[in-house]
Design a protein around this motif. Structure first.
Motif, PDB file in Angstrom:
ATOM      1  N   THR A  76       0.840  -1.200   0.000  1.00 24.20           N
ATOM      2  CA  THR A  76       0.000   0.000   0.000  1.00 24.20           C
ATOM      3  C   THR A  76       0.876   1.251   0.000  1.00 24.20           C
ATOM      4  N   SER A  77       0.474   2.257  -0.770  1.00 22.26           N
ATOM      5  CA  SER A  77       1.203   3.524  -0.782  1.00 22.26           C
ATOM      6  C   SER A  77       0.238   4.702  -0.711  1.00 22.26           C
ATOM      7  N   LEU A  78       0.535   5.635   0.191  1.00 15.34           N
ATOM      8  CA  LEU A  78      -0.181   6.911   0.310  1.00 15.34           C
ATOM      9  C   LEU A  78       0.870   8.021   0.367  1.00 15.34           C
ATOM     10  N   CYS A 270     -27.584  12.987   3.904  1.00 20.96           N
ATOM     11  CA  CYS A 270     -26.901  14.137   4.506  1.00 20.96           C
ATOM     12  C   CYS A 270     -27.284  15.430   3.794  1.00 20.96           C
ATOM     13  N   ASP A 271     -27.657  16.432   4.592  1.00 24.47           N
ATOM     14  CA  ASP A 271     -27.966  17.752   4.038  1.00 24.47           C
ATOM     15  C   ASP A 271     -26.696  18.478   3.631  1.00 24.47           C
ATOM     16  N   VAL A 272     -25.629  18.234   4.369  1.00 27.64           N
ATOM     17  CA  VAL A 272     -24.307  18.777   4.034  1.00 27.64           C
ATOM     18  C   VAL A 272     -23.340  17.608   4.073  1.00 27.64           C
ATOM     19  N   LEU A 273     -22.783  17.272   2.919  1.00 31.64           N
ATOM     20  CA  LEU A 273     -21.853  16.140   2.832  1.00 31.64           C
ATOM     21  C   LEU A 273     -20.485  16.646   2.411  1.00 31.64           C
ATOM     22  N   THR A 274     -19.483  16.307   3.193  1.00 32.33           N
ATOM     23  CA  THR A 274     -18.117  16.743   2.906  1.00 32.33           C
ATOM     24  C   THR A 274     -17.206  15.529   2.790  1.00 32.33           C
ATOM     25  N   MET A 275     -16.003  15.771   2.270  1.00 35.00           N
ATOM     26  CA  MET A 275     -14.983  14.727   2.156  1.00 35.00           C
ATOM     27  C   MET A 275     -13.638  15.338   2.521  1.00 35.00           C
ATOM     28  N   ASN A 276     -12.717  14.517   2.998  1.00 35.52           N
ATOM     29  CA  ASN A 276     -11.382  15.062   3.255  1.00 35.52           C
ATOM     30  C   ASN A 276     -10.577  15.168   1.964  1.00 35.52           C
ATOM     31  N   ARG A 277     -10.937  14.354   0.965  1.00 37.03           N
ATOM     32  CA  ARG A 277     -10.318  14.460  -0.363  1.00 37.03           C
ATOM     33  C   ARG A 277     -11.256  13.868  -1.388  1.00 37.03           C
ATOM     34  N   HIS A 278     -11.009  14.182  -2.651  1.00 39.15           N
ATOM     35  CA  HIS A 278     -11.745  13.574  -3.746  1.00 39.15           C
ATOM     36  C   HIS A 278     -10.968  12.365  -4.274  1.00 39.15           C
ATOM     37  N   GLY A 279     -11.591  11.634  -5.187  1.00 34.41           N
ATOM     38  CA  GLY A 279     -10.936  10.486  -5.808  1.00 34.41           C
ATOM     39  C   GLY A 279     -11.302   9.172  -5.150  1.00 34.41           C
ATOM     40  N   ARG A 280     -10.965   8.086  -5.827  1.00 32.97           N
ATOM     41  CA  ARG A 280     -11.279   6.762  -5.326  1.00 32.97           C
ATOM     42  C   ARG A 280     -10.581   6.481  -4.009  1.00 32.97           C
ATOM     43  N   ARG A 281     -11.228   5.649  -3.199  1.00 36.61           N
ATOM     44  CA  ARG A 281     -10.625   5.279  -1.914  1.00 36.61           C
ATOM     45  C   ARG A 281      -9.303   4.566  -2.152  1.00 36.61           C
ATOM     46  N   TRP A 282      -9.283   3.615  -3.073  1.00 37.77           N
ATOM     47  CA  TRP A 282      -8.052   2.914  -3.424  1.00 37.77           C
ATOM     48  C   TRP A 282      -8.040   2.640  -4.918  1.00 37.77           C
ATOM     49  N   MET A 283      -6.876   2.759  -5.525  1.00 37.75           N
ATOM     50  CA  MET A 283      -6.626   2.156  -6.822  1.00 37.75           C
ATOM     51  C   MET A 283      -6.048   0.774  -6.523  1.00 37.75           C
ATOM     52  N   ARG A 284      -6.715  -0.266  -6.999  1.00 35.88           N
ATOM     53  CA  ARG A 284      -6.286  -1.634  -6.681  1.00 35.88           C
ATOM     54  C   ARG A 284      -5.730  -2.312  -7.924  1.00 35.88           C
ATOM     55  N   TYR A 285      -4.588  -2.966  -7.739  1.00 34.09           N
ATOM     56  CA  TYR A 285      -3.955  -3.718  -8.809  1.00 34.09           C
ATOM     57  C   TYR A 285      -3.658  -5.109  -8.262  1.00 34.09           C
ATOM     58  N   ALA A 286      -4.300  -6.113  -8.838  1.00 36.14           N
ATOM     59  CA  ALA A 286      -4.208  -7.454  -8.270  1.00 36.14           C
ATOM     60  C   ALA A 286      -3.826  -8.469  -9.332  1.00 36.14           C
ATOM     61  N   ILE A 287      -2.872  -9.322  -8.997  1.00 37.93           N
ATOM     62  CA  ILE A 287      -2.582 -10.469  -9.850  1.00 37.93           C
ATOM     63  C   ILE A 287      -3.834 -11.354  -9.848  1.00 37.93           C
ATOM     64  N   GLY A 288      -4.357 -11.610 -11.039  1.00 37.33           N
ATOM     65  CA  GLY A 288      -5.618 -12.337 -11.141  1.00 37.33           C
ATOM     66  C   GLY A 288      -6.810 -11.435 -11.355  1.00 37.33           C
ATOM     67  N   GLY A 289      -6.585 -10.104 -11.307  1.00 36.87           N
ATOM     68  CA  GLY A 289      -7.661  -9.144 -11.537  1.00 36.87           C
ATOM     69  C   GLY A 289      -8.277  -8.641 -10.251  1.00 36.87           C
ATOM     70  N   GLU A 290      -8.844  -7.434 -10.296  1.00 37.33           N
ATOM     71  CA  GLU A 290      -9.396  -6.787  -9.107  1.00 37.33           C
ATOM     72  C   GLU A 290     -10.527  -7.580  -8.464  1.00 37.33           C
ATOM     73  N   LEU A 337     -14.484   9.902   5.120  1.00 31.54           N
ATOM     74  CA  LEU A 337     -13.034   9.843   5.286  1.00 31.54           C
ATOM     75  C   LEU A 337     -12.426   8.830   4.324  1.00 31.54           C
ATOM     76  N   ARG A 338     -11.364   9.238   3.664  1.00 31.80           N
ATOM     77  CA  ARG A 338     -10.594   8.343   2.810  1.00 31.80           C
ATOM     78  C   ARG A 338      -9.118   8.575   3.082  1.00 31.80           C
ATOM     79  N   GLY A 339      -8.333   7.488   2.952  1.00 30.54           N
ATOM     80  CA  GLY A 339      -6.899   7.595   3.194  1.00 30.54           C
ATOM     81  C   GLY A 339      -6.285   8.737   2.406  1.00 30.54           C
ATOM     82  N   ASP A 340      -5.389   9.464   3.033  1.00 28.03           N
ATOM     83  CA  ASP A 340      -4.968  10.750   2.504  1.00 28.03           C
ATOM     84  C   ASP A 340      -3.477  10.955   2.805  1.00 28.03           C
TER      85      ASP A 340
END
Length: 377
Positions: A76-78, A270-290, A337-340
């Protein structure tokens, strides 16, 4: 010199209130153009679960319904950078991950690849002025504060000002950080906690009440915890919802460790929805496919919804005043919340400086990590 900072050193210098402040800075800088994240990614290699059944933490007995539970090595890399701090970080994990079923939900568990029960998770802290490696930092202890502290910052800006009661779903590692970071806000009187594992919520309540300095009360169900709470925080390892949409009440603030812990319709409420960042939670790369990864396809980001995820308000927009956030005590507000990477950048910078001030950590020559010009094209 480059500093090696281990978990015991971090325990000595870490202060939850300071962590909250560092994470508030990270969110603000990200929203106002002073920080940047790289896409977070995970790389999976299939493993035979039989290689790890006698290792600590591997699910046993009734927990493992599948004779061959999906088991993978996961890298994993962040990564993130904050300009004003003059640092960039890359947080990497090198793990064995397996999955198991409990009460109809798919849960994920990290398993030590070594029989001695030790894990490999590191943060590399670089100077963006000189390019040199300033520190290598264990990621374990500060990790739970990095996640929970961002949730606490969300509560500071999005919960009702008279919030006094919090529902905490989960009693594991992340929940410990939540008790500390939300208590450090100074707004709560009581945390109601639930875990389905017999005895865990009682033990958690007893121990964490003393550690975090706040009254923590075990309750009999998730529904009981959520009912009447001002803040709802989910800190489980579930890959399926643990809180249902129709349980949410007007005026609540809701946040998470993983966005799948709340039913998708709950985020839509939610009437007000926020995020700590945009984008997918994870980009996953798996031997054998996601598709070999049980959590793949369960991300809220990838499912049909009325929510335009990458157009949602950033938490930093509320902190900066660009968006007003909550405008009524009746609104349901949420923070996904998403990893950041910039979270790790901010907290690593804080920990590094506190260790320098207190003479903690192990010094090794920085030249070990540098190369002479003749080797560089």
């Amino acid at each position: 010199m480059t500093l090696i900072i281990d978990n015991p050193a971090i325990e000595k210098v870490l202060n939850p209130a300071e962590m909250n402040d560092a994470l508030e800075l990270a969110a603000l800088e990200l929203a106002t153009g002073g920080a940047i994240n790289a896409p977070p990614y995970r790389v999976f290699t299939p493993r035979d679960p039989d290689d790890y059944r006698d290792h600590p933490r591997f699910p046993e007995g009734d927990e493992t319904k599948n004779a061959k539970p999906p088991t993978h090595y996961c890298y994993t890399s962040l990564s993130g950078a904050i300009e004003k701090l003059e640092v960039t970080t890359d947080r990497v994990n090198s793990d064995i991950i397996t999955y198991y079923e409990q009460e109809g939900r798919t849960l994920q568990r990290r398993v030590p690849g070594r029989k001695d029960g030790k894990f490999c998770g590191l943060i590399y802290l670089y100077s963006s002025r000189t390019g040199e490696l300033l520190a290598i930092i264990h990621d374990g202890y500060l990790q739970k504060f990095r996640v929970a502290g961002t949730g606490a910052v969300g509560a500071k800006y999005l919960a009702r000002k008279n919030s006094r009661t919090m529902a905490l779903i989960g009693t594991g590692w992340q929940a410990q950080g939540a008790a500390h970071c939300f208590a450090a806000l100074g707004m709560l009187n009581t945390i109601r906690v639930f875990s389905p594992t017999p005895g865990k919520k009682e033990k958690f309540a007893e121990e964490m009440s003393k550690e975090a300095g706040i009254e923590i009360v075990p309750v009999a169900s998730v529904r009981e915890a959520v009912q009447g709470a001002d803040i709802v925080y989910m800190a489980t390892n579930s890959k399926d919802p643990v809180v249902m949409a129709d349980w949410l009440e007007p005026g609540q603030f809701v946040s998470n460790v993983s966005d799948v812990e709340l039913e998708l319709a709950g985020w839509e409420r939610c009437d007000v929805l926020t995020m700590n960042r945009h984008g997918r939670r994870w980009m996953r790369y798996a031997i054998g496919g996601e598709d070999v990864i049980p959590e793949h396809g369960k991300d809220q980001y990838t499912r049909p919804t009325s929510i335009a995820w990458d157009e949602q308000i950033l938490l930093g927009d509320v902190i900066s005043g660009k968006h007003p956030g909550r405008t009524s005590d009746d609104q349901i507000t949420g923070l996904v919340l998403r990893g950041d990477g910039v979270q790790f950048t901010a907290v690593s910078h804080l920990i590094y400086n506190r260790c320098l001030e207190q003479g903690l950590g192990t010094e090794i020559p920085t030249d070990l990590f540098l190369q002479d010009e003749k080797y560089i094209p």
